[in-house]
Design a protein around this motif. Sequence first.
Motif, PDB file in Angstrom:
ATOM      1  N   MET A   1       0.847  -1.181   0.000  1.00  0.00           N
ATOM      2  CA  MET A   1       0.000   0.000   0.000  1.00  0.00           C
ATOM      3  C   MET A   1       0.894   1.247   0.000  1.00  0.00           C
ATOM      4  O   MET A   1       1.938   1.271   0.646  1.00  0.00           O
ATOM      5  CB  MET A   1      -0.908   0.033   1.217  1.00  0.00           C
ATOM      6  CG  MET A   1      -1.888  -1.137   1.323  1.00  0.00           C
ATOM      7  SD  MET A   1      -3.094  -1.172   0.019  1.00  0.00           S
ATOM      8  CE  MET A   1      -4.401  -0.248   0.755  1.00  0.00           C
ATOM      9  N   LYS A   2       0.418   2.242  -0.722  1.00  0.00           N
ATOM     10  CA  LYS A   2       1.159   3.489  -0.816  1.00  0.00           C
ATOM     11  C   LYS A   2       0.192   4.643  -0.576  1.00  0.00           C
ATOM     12  O   LYS A   2      -0.910   4.673  -1.114  1.00  0.00           O
ATOM     13  CB  LYS A   2       1.799   3.601  -2.193  1.00  0.00           C
ATOM     14  CG  LYS A   2       2.710   4.785  -2.347  1.00  0.00           C
ATOM     15  CD  LYS A   2       3.441   4.742  -3.669  1.00  0.00           C
ATOM     16  CE  LYS A   2       4.331   5.967  -3.813  1.00  0.00           C
ATOM     17  NZ  LYS A   2       4.957   6.040  -5.121  1.00  0.00           N
ATOM     18  N   LYS A   3       0.610   5.610   0.223  1.00  0.00           N
ATOM     19  CA  LYS A   3      -0.220   6.784   0.487  1.00  0.00           C
ATOM     20  C   LYS A   3      -0.098   7.742  -0.690  1.00  0.00           C
ATOM     21  O   LYS A   3       0.999   8.127  -1.071  1.00  0.00           O
ATOM     22  CB  LYS A   3       0.225   7.480   1.768  1.00  0.00           C
ATOM     23  CG  LYS A   3      -0.704   8.616   2.186  1.00  0.00           C
ATOM     24  CD  LYS A   3      -0.182   9.368   3.378  1.00  0.00           C
ATOM     25  CE  LYS A   3      -0.547   8.636   4.638  1.00  0.00           C
ATOM     26  NZ  LYS A   3      -0.261   9.461   5.848  1.00  0.00           N
ATOM     27  N   GLU A  44     -12.737   3.893  -4.928  1.00  0.00           N
ATOM     28  CA  GLU A  44     -11.991   2.634  -4.996  1.00  0.00           C
ATOM     29  C   GLU A  44     -11.113   2.689  -6.243  1.00  0.00           C
ATOM     30  O   GLU A  44     -11.598   2.467  -7.355  1.00  0.00           O
ATOM     31  CB  GLU A  44     -12.945   1.439  -5.063  1.00  0.00           C
ATOM     32  CG  GLU A  44     -13.766   1.227  -3.801  1.00  0.00           C
ATOM     33  CD  GLU A  44     -12.920   0.921  -2.572  1.00  0.00           C
ATOM     34  OE1 GLU A  44     -11.842   0.312  -2.716  1.00  0.00           O
ATOM     35  OE2 GLU A  44     -13.339   1.318  -1.465  1.00  0.00           O
ATOM     36  N   THR A  46      -8.835   1.963  -9.366  1.00  0.00           N
ATOM     37  CA  THR A  46      -8.708   0.810 -10.250  1.00  0.00           C
ATOM     38  C   THR A  46      -7.479   1.004 -11.136  1.00  0.00           C
ATOM     39  O   THR A  46      -7.005   2.131 -11.309  1.00  0.00           O
ATOM     40  CB  THR A  46      -9.948   0.653 -11.155  1.00  0.00           C
ATOM     41  OG1 THR A  46      -9.971   1.733 -12.097  1.00  0.00           O
ATOM     42  CG2 THR A  46     -11.238   0.637 -10.344  1.00  0.00           C
ATOM     43  N   LEU A  69      -4.704   5.399   0.988  1.00  0.00           N
ATOM     44  CA  LEU A  69      -3.802   4.269   0.788  1.00  0.00           C
ATOM     45  C   LEU A  69      -4.281   3.491  -0.426  1.00  0.00           C
ATOM     46  O   LEU A  69      -5.451   3.086  -0.499  1.00  0.00           O
ATOM     47  CB  LEU A  69      -3.778   3.371   2.025  1.00  0.00           C
ATOM     48  CG  LEU A  69      -3.070   3.954   3.237  1.00  0.00           C
ATOM     49  CD1 LEU A  69      -3.216   3.013   4.445  1.00  0.00           C
ATOM     50  CD2 LEU A  69      -1.598   4.188   2.942  1.00  0.00           C
ATOM     51  N   VAL A  70      -3.391   3.298  -1.384  1.00  0.00           N
ATOM     52  CA  VAL A  70      -3.724   2.651  -2.654  1.00  0.00           C
ATOM     53  C   VAL A  70      -2.791   1.452  -2.825  1.00  0.00           C
ATOM     54  O   VAL A  70      -1.590   1.562  -2.569  1.00  0.00           O
ATOM     55  CB  VAL A  70      -3.540   3.647  -3.831  1.00  0.00           C
ATOM     56  CG1 VAL A  70      -3.827   2.986  -5.159  1.00  0.00           C
ATOM     57  CG2 VAL A  70      -4.433   4.864  -3.623  1.00  0.00           C
ATOM     58  N   PRO A  71      -3.337   0.315  -3.271  1.00  0.00           N
ATOM     59  CA  PRO A  71      -2.472  -0.839  -3.512  1.00  0.00           C
ATOM     60  C   PRO A  71      -1.367  -0.502  -4.525  1.00  0.00           C
ATOM     61  O   PRO A  71      -1.633   0.082  -5.574  1.00  0.00           O
ATOM     62  CB  PRO A  71      -3.422  -1.901  -4.067  1.00  0.00           C
ATOM     63  CG  PRO A  71      -4.781  -1.494  -3.575  1.00  0.00           C
ATOM     64  CD  PRO A  71      -4.746   0.009  -3.516  1.00  0.00           C
ATOM     65  N   ALA A  72      -0.151  -0.881  -4.205  1.00  0.00           N
ATOM     66  CA  ALA A  72       0.988  -0.596  -5.081  1.00  0.00           C
ATOM     67  C   ALA A  72       0.800  -1.212  -6.461  1.00  0.00           C
ATOM     68  O   ALA A  72       1.238  -0.640  -7.466  1.00  0.00           O
ATOM     69  CB  ALA A  72       2.275  -1.102  -4.432  1.00  0.00           C
ATOM     70  N   GLN A  73       0.123  -2.365  -6.533  1.00  0.00           N
ATOM     71  CA  GLN A  73      -0.103  -3.019  -7.829  1.00  0.00           C
ATOM     72  C   GLN A  73      -0.970  -2.161  -8.743  1.00  0.00           C
ATOM     73  O   GLN A  73      -0.766  -2.132  -9.957  1.00  0.00           O
ATOM     74  CB  GLN A  73      -0.781  -4.397  -7.690  1.00  0.00           C
ATOM     75  CG  GLN A  73      -0.250  -5.308  -6.646  1.00  0.00           C
ATOM     76  CD  GLN A  73      -0.891  -5.093  -5.275  1.00  0.00           C
ATOM     77  OE1 GLN A  73      -0.556  -4.134  -4.592  1.00  0.00           O
ATOM     78  NE2 GLN A  73      -1.783  -5.977  -4.865  1.00  0.00           N
ATOM     79  N   VAL A  74      -1.959  -1.491  -8.168  1.00  0.00           N
ATOM     80  CA  VAL A  74      -2.832  -0.611  -8.957  1.00  0.00           C
ATOM     81  C   VAL A  74      -2.002   0.519  -9.550  1.00  0.00           C
ATOM     82  O   VAL A  74      -2.104   0.829 -10.745  1.00  0.00           O
ATOM     83  CB  VAL A  74      -3.998  -0.065  -8.094  1.00  0.00           C
ATOM     84  CG1 VAL A  74      -4.733   1.051  -8.826  1.00  0.00           C
ATOM     85  CG2 VAL A  74      -4.956  -1.182  -7.727  1.00  0.00           C
ATOM     86  N   ASP A  90       1.756   9.797  -8.830  1.00  0.00           N
ATOM     87  CA  ASP A  90       0.643   8.916  -8.463  1.00  0.00           C
ATOM     88  C   ASP A  90      -0.661   9.715  -8.429  1.00  0.00           C
ATOM     89  O   ASP A  90      -1.712   9.225  -8.832  1.00  0.00           O
ATOM     90  CB  ASP A  90       0.894   8.283  -7.094  1.00  0.00           C
ATOM     91  CG  ASP A  90       2.064   7.321  -7.088  1.00  0.00           C
ATOM     92  OD1 ASP A  90       2.453   6.815  -8.168  1.00  0.00           O
ATOM     93  OD2 ASP A  90       2.597   7.056  -5.988  1.00  0.00           O
TER      94      ASP A  90
END
Length: 118
Positions: A1-3, A44, A46, A69-74, A90
């Motif tokens: 997760m990344k802020k 959310e 995507t 907080l956003v998933p790093a993969q996204v 980002d």
Amino acid sequence: MKKVALTACPKTEQRAALDALTSELISIKDMVKLAGRRALARFEPTPEFKPVPVVPRMSSAHRYTTTKLVPAQVLAKLHGAVNPLGLKSDTEMLRGQYEPLFWAELDAIIAELQARKG
């Protein structure tokens, strides 16, 4: 997760309604803050990139800023798809997804307050 920082500005077309609803108890800043919080609760992220809509916006004095907080993969998928030189932030990758939600929430708040005002 990344802020990730998220920003949104009201559209200039929303200005007249916001001005009309401003009172001693409710400021434009309050309406913007509420819209931002509601949009954040619904947001959310995507991996599908959506460009930032090109519309006239109110000044940055009315900007709403928050973090999520956003998933790093996204983020990796977004950057891989539309940021080959790695120059975009980002925040830029997500603004096209977040800002339309913000505008919809601000429109809903305007409608709610207009209905109360009668």
